[in-house]
Enzyme design. Structure first.
Site, short mmCIF file in Angstrom:
data_model
loop_
_atom_site.label_atom_id
_atom_site.label_comp_id
_atom_site.label_asym_id
_atom_site.label_seq_id
_atom_site.Cartn_x
_atom_site.Cartn_y
_atom_site.Cartn_z
N SER A 109 0.91 -1.23 -0.09
CA SER A 109 -0.07 -0.07 -0.04
C SER A 109 0.85 1.13 0.01
O SER A 109 1.55 1.64 0.87
CB SER A 109 -1.01 -0.02 1.37
OG SER A 109 -1.88 -0.88 1.09
N HIS A 113 -2.78 0.72 -4.57
CA HIS A 113 -2.32 -0.27 -5.44
C HIS A 113 -2.57 -0.06 -6.77
O HIS A 113 -3.81 -0.37 -7.30
CB HIS A 113 -2.90 -1.66 -4.89
CG HIS A 113 -2.67 -2.04 -3.57
ND1 HIS A 113 -1.38 -2.93 -3.27
CD2 HIS A 113 -3.00 -1.65 -2.40
CE1 HIS A 113 -1.40 -2.96 -1.94
NE2 HIS A 113 -2.00 -1.92 -1.17
N HIS A 166 -5.44 -8.89 -2.70
CA HIS A 166 -5.81 -9.29 -1.06
C HIS A 166 -6.89 -10.34 -1.01
O HIS A 166 -7.75 -9.83 -1.79
CB HIS A 166 -6.00 -8.13 -0.34
CG HIS A 166 -4.88 -6.84 -0.30
ND1 HIS A 166 -4.87 -5.94 -1.26
CD2 HIS A 166 -3.83 -6.69 0.45
CE1 HIS A 166 -3.83 -5.06 -0.86
NE2 HIS A 166 -3.38 -5.46 -0.02
N TYR A 215 -9.10 -10.30 0.87
CA TYR A 215 -10.53 -9.36 1.01
C TYR A 215 -11.11 -8.81 -0.20
O TYR A 215 -12.19 -8.32 0.06
CB TYR A 215 -10.17 -8.20 2.20
CG TYR A 215 -9.23 -7.31 2.01
CD1 TYR A 215 -9.59 -6.13 1.05
CD2 TYR A 215 -8.22 -7.28 2.43
CE1 TYR A 215 -8.80 -5.25 0.93
CE2 TYR A 215 -6.98 -6.28 2.38
CZ TYR A 215 -7.61 -5.48 1.51
OH TYR A 215 -6.58 -4.05 1.30
N GLU A 216 -10.21 -8.82 -1.05
CA GLU A 216 -10.92 -8.15 -2.40
C GLU A 216 -11.93 -9.12 -3.25
O GLU A 216 -12.40 -8.81 -4.04
CB GLU A 216 -10.09 -7.76 -3.41
CG GLU A 216 -8.79 -6.68 -2.98
CD GLU A 216 -7.79 -6.28 -3.87
OE1 GLU A 216 -8.02 -5.87 -5.03
OE2 GLU A 216 -6.43 -6.72 -3.62
N ALA A 265 2.54 -2.33 3.89
CA ALA A 265 2.31 -1.41 5.04
C ALA A 265 1.74 -2.25 6.32
O ALA A 265 0.97 -2.87 5.98
CB ALA A 265 1.36 -0.09 4.54
N MET A 287 -2.65 -7.33 6.18
CA MET A 287 -3.59 -8.41 5.65
C MET A 287 -3.09 -8.91 4.18
O MET A 287 -3.74 -9.33 3.36
CB MET A 287 -5.01 -7.56 5.25
CG MET A 287 -5.63 -6.75 6.38
SD MET A 287 -6.68 -5.69 6.03
CE MET A 287 -6.95 -4.58 7.32
N SER A 288 -1.88 -9.06 4.30
CA SER A 288 -0.96 -9.56 2.95
C SER A 288 0.07 -10.21 3.24
O SER A 288 0.37 -11.09 4.51
CB SER A 288 -0.80 -8.34 2.05
OG SER A 288 0.36 -7.47 2.53
N ASN A 315 1.26 2.73 11.31
CA ASN A 315 0.39 3.16 12.32
C ASN A 315 0.53 2.32 13.73
O ASN A 315 1.25 1.09 13.63
CB ASN A 315 -1.22 3.16 11.91
CG ASN A 315 -1.50 1.69 11.50
OD1 ASN A 315 -1.31 1.26 10.49
ND2 ASN A 315 -2.36 1.22 12.28
N HIS A 331 -7.28 3.86 6.38
CA HIS A 331 -6.38 3.65 5.32
C HIS A 331 -5.68 4.85 4.49
O HIS A 331 -4.54 4.58 4.21
CB HIS A 331 -7.17 2.73 4.28
CG HIS A 331 -6.57 2.08 2.95
ND1 HIS A 331 -5.44 1.19 3.18
CD2 HIS A 331 -6.51 2.39 1.58
CE1 HIS A 331 -4.92 0.99 1.98
NE2 HIS A 331 -5.30 1.53 1.11
C1 R1P Z 1 -4.89 -1.48 5.29
O1 R1P Z 1 -4.77 -0.01 5.40
C2 R1P Z 1 -4.26 -2.19 4.05
O2 R1P Z 1 -2.86 -1.60 4.06
C3 R1P Z 1 -2.12 -2.85 3.98
C4 R1P Z 1 -2.91 -3.75 4.48
O3 R1P Z 1 -2.60 -5.32 4.10
C5 R1P Z 1 -4.32 -3.65 3.90
O4 R1P Z 1 -4.22 -4.31 2.71
O5 R1P Z 1 -1.60 -3.16 2.80
P1 R1P Z 1 -0.52 -3.94 2.19
O6 R1P Z 1 -0.36 -5.12 3.04
O7 R1P Z 1 -0.97 -4.27 0.73
O8 R1P Z 1 0.66 -2.98 2.16
#
Ligand code: R1P
Length: 281
Positions: free
Chosen positions: A35, A66, A88, A90-91, A118, A215-216, A239, A253
């Site tokens: 992100s 993204h 991800h 969750y998409e 992130a 979440m990734s 954060n 986000h």
């Molecule tokens: C939440 O703000 C998003 O940022 C992070 C989290 O996994 C979630 O998708 O994204 P990336 O892990 O893709 O950087």
């Protein structure tokens, strides 16, 4: 060979062949941008860019921050392939499909995988803007039977205890020293999302040894280890997670993206110089 409900080895081959015909050389290094971290792709020269929606069978990027491009080109003298944005679960995609591009990049010839993300932190020592080398992970979706390797595959039980390459970690630490940057090294916990974590969940993750949460990453690293990548993982702390009920500042986000973009330069320089070291070997 791997076959699951969503794709087969033949499909991975088909996608790779489609891309191979349009690029001048085989990528050595694959990079996945988290992100707000896709700016790295701007440093690539001699670019050949494929928007995800122009690549056969690729899912689409739906998350802000993204951009959704697969970019080939030269980064610090090395031919690379860069995912400017990831997928991800969750998409609405399976973890297997989210990580499918990892197999494509491997089949195209890449042998090193750099994943960036992130992340929030529950480690009181960490600060916003810190960069953490991922030493290991907690793959929570896997705890409930959601693993990207589910389905038929020739190597059924791959080890992932050393998925993050120790030599790459050492080399990245060296790069950071040369840059005057202090890196963290810790455990990344991945939950399914898309909601952020509850306070009770954060405290649980903390108890389990987690330093950062997102979440990734874990589906990509699991698949990356399965197909023989040497892997480096970097999390940018965007954060601080809430750990008690008196705190009120929840994760947002837009704020995650803002911090990522603000600190992206450090991350980019580290990756650039790390790739330089790979080249020397
Ligand atoms: C939440 O703000 C998003 O940022 C992070 C989290 O996994 C979630 O998708 O994204 P990336 O892990 O893709 O950087």
């Amino acid at each position: 060979a791997i076959t699951n409900r969503f794709f087969s080895y033949e499909r991975i081959q088909e996608i790779s062949n489609y891309l191979r015909k349009k690029i001048p050389s085989s990528p050595k290094v694959a990079i996945i941008c988290g992100s707000g971290l896709g700016g790295l792709a701007e440093l690539i020269t001699d670019k050949v860019t494929f928007p995800y929606n122009e690549i056969p069978y690729f899912p689409s990027s739906t998350v802000v921050g993204h951009r959704g491009n697969l970019i080939f080109g030269i980064l610090n003298g090395v031919y690379v392939v860069c995912m400017q944005g990831r997928f991800h679960a969750y998409e609405g995609y399976t973890t297997a499909l989210c990580a499918m591009p990892v197999r494509v990049m491997r089949l195209l010839g890449a042998h090193s995988l750099i994943v960036t993300c992130a992340a929030g932190t529950m480690n009181k020592e960490y600060n916003i803007g810190d960069i953490m080398i991922i030493k290991d992970h907690l793959n929570f979706p896997n705890f409930s039977g959601n693993n990207p390797l589910i389905g038929h595959n020739d190597e059924r039980f791959p080890p992932v205890g050393h998925a993050y390459d120790r030599e790459y970690t050492t080399s990245m630490k060296q790069v950071a020293i040369e840059h005057g940057l202090e890196l963290r090294e810790g455990i990344y916990a991945s939950l399914g999302g898309p909601c952020y974590e509850t306070i009770a969940e954060i405290n649980l993750l903390k108890m389990l040894g987690g330093d950062a949460v997102g979440m990734s990453v874990v589906h990509e690293v699991t698949v990356g280890a399965h197909c023989g990548f040497r892997i480096l993982g970097l999390a940018l702390i965007t954060n601080k997670c809430l750990t008690d009920y008196t705190a009120t500042h929840e994760a947002v986000h837009e704020e995650v993206i803002r911090i990522s973009e603000l600190k992206a330069n450090d991350m980019q320089q580290l990756i650039l110089n790390f790739i330089g070291k790979l080249k020397e070997k």
